[in-house]
Design an enzyme around this catalytic site. Structure first.
Site, PDB file in Angstrom:
ATOM      1  N   LYS A 119      48.079  39.683  42.206  1.00 21.74           N
ATOM      2  CA  LYS A 119      47.989  41.130  43.330  1.00 21.74           C
ATOM      3  C   LYS A 119      49.350  40.800  44.322  1.00 21.74           C
ATOM      4  O   LYS A 119      48.735  40.199  45.159  1.00 21.74           O
ATOM      5  CB  LYS A 119      47.056  41.511  43.344  1.00 21.74           C
ATOM      6  CG  LYS A 119      46.573  43.146  44.116  1.00 21.74           C
ATOM      7  CD  LYS A 119      45.350  43.309  43.682  1.00 21.74           C
ATOM      8  CE  LYS A 119      44.511  45.193  44.465  1.00 21.74           C
ATOM      9  NZ  LYS A 119      43.435  45.102  44.451  1.00 21.74           N
TER      10      LYS A 119
HETATM   11  C1  E4P Z   1      42.090  48.117  44.172  1.00 21.63           C
HETATM   12  O1  E4P Z   1      42.131  47.576  43.444  1.00 21.63           O
HETATM   13  C2  E4P Z   1      41.719  48.379  45.850  1.00 21.63           C
HETATM   14  O2  E4P Z   1      41.072  46.975  45.684  1.00 21.63           O
HETATM   15  C3  E4P Z   1      40.553  49.108  45.650  1.00 21.63           C
HETATM   16  O3  E4P Z   1      40.294  49.939  44.951  1.00 21.63           O
HETATM   17  C4  E4P Z   1      40.409  49.559  47.464  1.00 21.63           C
HETATM   18  O4  E4P Z   1      39.326  50.464  47.026  1.00 21.63           O
HETATM   19  P1  E4P Z   1      39.164  51.222  48.719  1.00 21.63           P
HETATM   20  O5  E4P Z   1      40.091  52.090  49.150  1.00 21.63           O
HETATM   21  O6  E4P Z   1      38.002  51.638  48.095  1.00 21.63           O
HETATM   22  O7  E4P Z   1      38.935  49.967  49.520  1.00 21.63           O
END
Ligand code: E4P
Length: 218
Positions: free
Chosen positions: A83
């Site tokens: 990522k």
């Molecule tokens: C995606 O890969 C992220 O880890 C995640 O969906 C972020 O979500 P949040 O806005 O609830 O932290």
């Protein structure tokens, strides 16, 4: 539509995976912090539970260091998906990870259609638009999902739309109606998808009548 779970909680992942509904996992530095574990150990354990892609995020902001971290993360398991953040260095790293390491890449922190366009051009496997965080600002996160879907379809991009920052079951339904390829949601949201009061009521009535028959199936 693929279901990923957005957590680094190994117990939750094990339980959801046992249901047979899990296609992958997404983690991020905040979720690793919440898990209380070491990123390499936690990622390795998750990869041994789930067959699908497990996103593990680089924390460097500069290309060379991103690539160093990507190589370390890639060695953890063959299903680690790297990522990277949606920055110029992140996009450059995306292209290199795809071509040199032959690894899936999830480009994260996407908040605009143009950013998603760039990620597709960089060869991203997944683009992660954060719908919940957009909703928090008073805009409509699902509008972004629809825009990206149109743009990707216009040019036959193969990058998959991974709807992220999901907060409600309605986010899941809307993403599915638009045709997003993947949704990543917290464990509680995934479990909530099954709930309906009429299902509970109907089951209770069936079981009550069944008890009155005095019969047994097995
Ligand atoms: C995606 O890969 C992220 O880890 C995640 O969906 C972020 O979500 P949040 O806005 O609830 O932290």
């Amino acid at each position: 539509m693929k279901f990923f779970v957005d957590t680094a909680d190994v117990k939750e992942i094990r339980e959801l995976n046992a249901l047979g509904l899990l296609d992958g996992v997404t983690t991020n530095p905040s979720l690793i912090l919440k898990s209380g574990g070491d990123i390499k150990k936690v990622t390795k354990e998750i990869c041994s539970i789930v067959d699908g892609p497990v996103s593990a995020e680089v924390v460097a902001t500069e290309y060379d260091q991103m690539m160093r971290e990507a190589k370390i993360l890639a060695k953890i398991a063959s299903n680690v998906c790297i990522k990277v953040p949606l920055t110029l260095d992140g996009l450059r790293a995306c292209k290199s990870i795809r071509s040199d390491l032959n690894r899936d890449v999830n480009v994260t922190l996407c908040f605009s259609a143009n950013q998603a366009l760039l990620a597709a051009k960089a060869g991203a496997t997944f683009i992660s638009p954060f719908v919940g965080r957009i909703d928090d600002t008073g805009s409509d996160g699902m509008e972004l999902i629809a825009e990206i879907k149109t743009i990707y379809d216009n040019y036959d991009f193969t990058t998959e739309i991974l709807t992220a920052s999901v907060r409600t079951v309605n986010h899941v339904k809307q993403a599915a109606l638009i045709g997003a390829h993947v949704v990543t949601a917290p464990p509680a949201t995934l479990r909530a998808l099954v709930s309906h009061p009429l299902t509970d009521k109907g089951l209770a009535a069936f079981l009550a009548d069944w008890a009155k028959t005095g019969q047994k199936i097995g």
